[in-house]
Write an enzyme that holds these catalytic residues in place. Structure first.
Site, mmCIF file in Angstrom:
data_model
loop_
_atom_site.group_PDB
_atom_site.id
_atom_site.type_symbol
_atom_site.label_atom_id
_atom_site.label_comp_id
_atom_site.label_asym_id
_atom_site.label_seq_id
_atom_site.Cartn_x
_atom_site.Cartn_y
_atom_site.Cartn_z
ATOM 1 N N GLU A 83 0.782 -8.018 119.452
ATOM 2 C CA GLU A 83 0.526 -7.644 120.842
ATOM 3 C C GLU A 83 1.738 -7.055 121.553
ATOM 4 O O GLU A 83 1.612 -6.141 122.355
ATOM 5 C CB GLU A 83 0.054 -8.866 121.668
ATOM 6 C CG GLU A 83 -1.247 -9.468 121.226
ATOM 7 C CD GLU A 83 -1.042 -10.634 120.281
ATOM 8 O OE1 GLU A 83 -1.895 -11.508 120.256
ATOM 9 O OE2 GLU A 83 -0.019 -10.674 119.569
ATOM 10 N N ASP B 264 -2.388 -13.092 118.289
ATOM 11 C CA ASP B 264 -2.342 -14.541 118.529
ATOM 12 C C ASP B 264 -3.524 -15.270 117.887
ATOM 13 O O ASP B 264 -4.621 -14.707 117.763
ATOM 14 C CB ASP B 264 -2.325 -14.824 120.035
ATOM 15 C CG ASP B 264 -0.992 -14.471 120.667
ATOM 16 O OD1 ASP B 264 -0.007 -14.331 119.925
ATOM 17 O OD2 ASP B 264 -0.931 -14.334 121.906
ATOM 18 N N TYR C 172 2.798 -21.826 119.291
ATOM 19 C CA TYR C 172 1.878 -21.119 120.185
ATOM 20 C C TYR C 172 1.542 -21.973 121.398
ATOM 21 O O TYR C 172 1.254 -23.169 121.279
ATOM 22 C CB TYR C 172 0.601 -20.744 119.425
ATOM 23 C CG TYR C 172 -0.282 -19.799 120.183
ATOM 24 C CD1 TYR C 172 0.218 -18.601 120.678
ATOM 25 C CD2 TYR C 172 -1.619 -20.103 120.414
ATOM 26 C CE1 TYR C 172 -0.593 -17.723 121.380
ATOM 27 C CE2 TYR C 172 -2.440 -19.231 121.104
ATOM 28 C CZ TYR C 172 -1.917 -18.043 121.586
ATOM 29 O OH TYR C 172 -2.727 -17.179 122.279
#
Length: 779
Positions: free
Chosen positions: A7, A80, A304
């Site tokens: 991303e 992700d 994360y």
């Protein structure tokens, strides 16, 4: 060449150094496609077909992705590891398929990792999987739901409640929580109550404080002593009593550490301890996850950060326990590792908790290498992670039960001390509304020991209303209700503030009048859709879609059939009926219990009622236009700003709707009369404006009329004889036709906004004939 797509550039930079020269890592810069902000992006009548567009901003990144994909032997989708990330990967794959005519799904490799470390990246690349269509469908369903609510409910709001900006599927429920709490506070009536404290002295002349608990074998409750007279009577009697220690109780209390952080608990604790907003916390956590420069290298420092799982990997637990043993000693290390279970409603447990990727990177090691706020958040995460695997805190508690010699009165004194600090060595959790007193030790006391009463103190109290929500407590409440998900909390809070529906004062949310109006309207006319259980139920359905247990379009159809009927029903409601409902629902908020407060203070005969206008909500007299009294109820607007013609205020700054690009269209009133405006002013760039024709009443200005006015000047066709353009326009002199550099007025009998080509040519020819006749008469 193998192409890896992530991303962000920061994530790409960190990952790039872990992969060999055969890999090319580039960033998509977030979503490359989305539903455009216009009508028709989701089509319920076509089985909820979704029309995605590549934004202008994303087009240059898409060009790069497509270019490199043409040269690649495979594309690794490394976004992700959640629904949003899966969706980004799916959109990237779909665009590459379309642009490069790729037919095989085997060309795409989905790689997922919970932390950006060399070990995790290499393992993910060596063990790719296919795109998870269930996760993609869950994200598409969420996006479709949000779109359908926003693009059907928001325009209705603009028509029924001028000045209200939008309503959202989840944000409206969060707003309701804030408004409901404010209603509780406004309706709260404080009640008086008393308790009695006794300052006592033991045989060694050491002082301590006890609290009266029983009178004549009756345990005192909160409202046992309700006024000063009763309190003083008891105080007088207690001063005559002699007390002794009836019994001493000693016990140990263990306190267990909290689980490692999940998204919501990190946001809550960062708000309490660091004063960070949820948005700021997530922005910093994102950077710590993607990779930060610590001098010699750029590394991802935490796992994360969007997760509701409280588990830790076996390797991580082993490393944490090793560090505890080394840095703090064996006594701080439990015999067995601690295993946590999530208490979050509908937790997915798909990812680990938020933890450092390398526990040996202590805060002290990084203090000089991280920005101040980055360091603070990392330290918080590191401490909580270590603490979650440490021994319990052990408290020694002492309870002294005191009795009067005649046994008529009983009192109690408590004391505690930390016998073993356990995880307190590293970390103590904060409380959102902390009301615990500091722990105090009692002096040495023995059973049957006589105690002197040095002072009897009656304490007056009043019950308090529930506190307003802080960011931390609101996130906690949303989590408890099962509303929203880890990735949505920060954006929900931001949107409510950006829309001016709530303000954050002294770290507490206060609803603005617009926010209350929206909430009252939605509760009155869309009650089902702002119910907490209903919204949580939709979250459950999205989870079932993600798990492959529910077909996503079935869920959309179930929602849309009822919601669309509700929209159509409310569309038929007269605006007066809606205003009357709002007036009734907000009656207590506006006027309290005093009926006299409704009487107009100016004419003394009219009744004040709710109106909406340029500066928000205000009260106006029912005797208008004979009485022009008005009073703003919006904070900060009780000044001359809202003085002026009441009818102008009622219609000014009305939102008519949006254009095809989602830009709001306003009907405004200026010094030269009403006009249409497209969007808001941005810096020095003024928005497009056009005057309202004098033959049109403001009540006749619909979104359709406004769009036509904004489209002027507009080419309506080509003259059949000359081949020249014919243009219709409007100026301060009225409507006109422009033809061959000549301007021809359009008579009032024509509806110039719907003027057709034949009528335009007829007007041109009539004008030409008039000019020729005039010319002949002059000759």
């Amino acid at each position: 060449m193998k192409l890896v797509i992530v991303e962000s550039p920061a994530k790409a930079k960190t990952i790039n150094k872990y992969l060999g020269d055969e890999f090319k890592v580039i960033a998509s810069f977030g979503h490359i496609r989305d539903l455009p902000s216009k009508k028709g992006s989701v089509l319920p009548d076509k089985n909820f077909a979704m029309e995605y567009d590549i934004s202008d901003k994303a087009s240059k990144y898409v060009d790069a992705i497509v270019k490199y994909a043409r040269k690649a032997e495979a594309v690794y989708l490394a976004t992700d590891p959640d629904r949003e990330g899966e969706s980004i990967s799916w959109h990237v794959a779909e665009v590459i398929k379309e642009k490069n005519k790729v037919e095989s799904d085997d060309f795409f490799k989905r790689v997922a990792f919970n932390e950006i470390t060399k070990k995790a990246i290499i393992h993910a690349v060596e063990n790719p999987r296919k795109l998870d269509t269930n996760l993609v469908n869950a994200q598409q369903a969420r996006r479709a739901l949000d779109y359908l609510v926003g693009f059907t409910l928001s325009p209705l709001l603009w028509r029924k409640l001028p000045g209200c900006k939008s309503a959202g599927r989840v944000q409206s429920v969060a707003l309701r929580l804030i408004c409901d709490r404010e209603d509780e506070i406004e309706r709260f009536k404080a009640e008086e109550y008393w308790d009695i404290s006794l300052k006592m002295q033991n045989s060694n002349n050491e002082l301590f404080t006890a609290k009266l608990t029983h009178v004549n074998d009756q345990k005192l409750k909160k409202f046992s002593i309700i006024n000063e007279k009763e309190a003083k009577d008891l105080t007088r009697k207690l001063k005559l009593q002699k007390f002794y220690v009836e019994k001493i109780e000693k016990k140990q209390q263990k306190r267990q550490p909290q689980p490692p952080f999940i998204t919501s608990s990190l946001q809550q604790e960062a708000a309490r301890k660091l004063g960070f907003s949820a948005k700021k916390t997530m922005q910093i956590a994102q950077k710590l996850y993607e990779g930060v420069d610590i001098g010699k290298e750029t590394i991802g420092l935490i796992t994360y950060m969007r997760t509701d799982g409280v588990t830790l990997s076996n390797d991580a637990i082993a490393d944490i326990r090793k560090l505890i043993d080394k840095n703090y000693g064996n006594k701080y290390l439990p015999i067995n590792p601690r295993i946590y279970q999530s208490k979050v409603k509908n937790a997915q447990e798909a990812h680990e908790a938020i933890r450092p990727t390398n526990i040996t990177y202590t805060p002290d090691n990084l203090k000089q290498k991280l920005e101040k706020d980055y360091y603070k958040l990392y330290e918080l995460i590191w401490q909580r992670t270590i603490a979650c695997q440490m021994e319990n805190v052990i408290m020694d508690l002492v309870i002294a039960n005191l009795a009067s010699e005649n046994k008529e009165y009983l009192a109690k004194a408590n004391g505690s001390i930390i016998a073993f600090d356990g995880f307190y060595k590293v970390y103590r959790e904060s409380l959102d509304d902390e009301d615990e007193e500091d722990n105090k030790m009692l002096p040495p006391l023995k059973a049957q020991e006589h105690i002197k009463t040095k002072e009897v103190i009656p304490n007056k109290h009043f019950t308090e209303p529930p506190p307003r929500y802080s960011e931390a407590s609101l996130v906690k409440k949303l989590e408890e209700l099962g509303i929203g998900r880890p990735s949505t909390y920060a954006s929900i809070l931001s949107v409510l503030q950006d829309r001016k529906y709530v303000t954050l004062e002294k770290k507490r949310f206060i609803p603005e009048e617009l926010g209350r109006l929206v909430t009252v309207f939605l509760v009155g006319f869309f009650k089902k859709y702002v119910e907490y259980d209903f919204t949580a139920g939709l979250e459950n359905e999205l989870d079932e879609i993600a798990a492959g247990k529910l077909e996503w379009k079935t869920s959309l159809n179930n929602f849309w059939s009822g919601f669309n009927n509700n929209i159509e029903s409310v569309n038929e409601q007269k605006i007066t009926e809606i205003i009357n409902y709002l007036q009734k629902a907000l009656d207590y908020h506006l006027f309290g219990e005093n009926k006299e407060s409704k009487v107009c203070p100016s004419c003394k005969t009219g009744q004040l009622s709710l109106k909406l206008g340029k500066f928000g909500a205000f009260l106006a007299c029912s005797n208008y236009p004979e009485c022009t009294f008005k009073k703003s109820i919006v904070s900060g607007n009780d000044n001359n700003e809202d003085e002026g013609n009441l009818s102008t205020i009622l219609n000014d700054n009305k939102i008519l709707g949006t254009d095809k690009d989602g830009v709001e269209i306003y009907l405004k009133t200026g010094p030269y009369g009403p006009y249409i405006q497209l969007g808001e002013q941005c810096g020095k760039v003024k928005p497009k404006r056009t005057p309202v024709p004098t033959n049109l009443k403001q009540s006749e200005i619909t979104l359709e009329v406004a769009l036509k006015l904004l489209s002027l000047p507009l080419k309506i066709g080509i003259h059949k004889d000359s081949g020249e353009e014919i243009i219709i326009g409007y100026s301060k002199f009225g409507p006109y036709i422009k033809y061959m550099c000549k301007f021809i007025s359009v008579p009032k009998k024509y509806d110039f906004l719907n003027l057709n080509l034949d009528d335009a040519i007829k007007l041109i020819e009539n004008n030409k004939a008039k000019l020729e006749k005039k010319h002949r008469s002059m000759v």
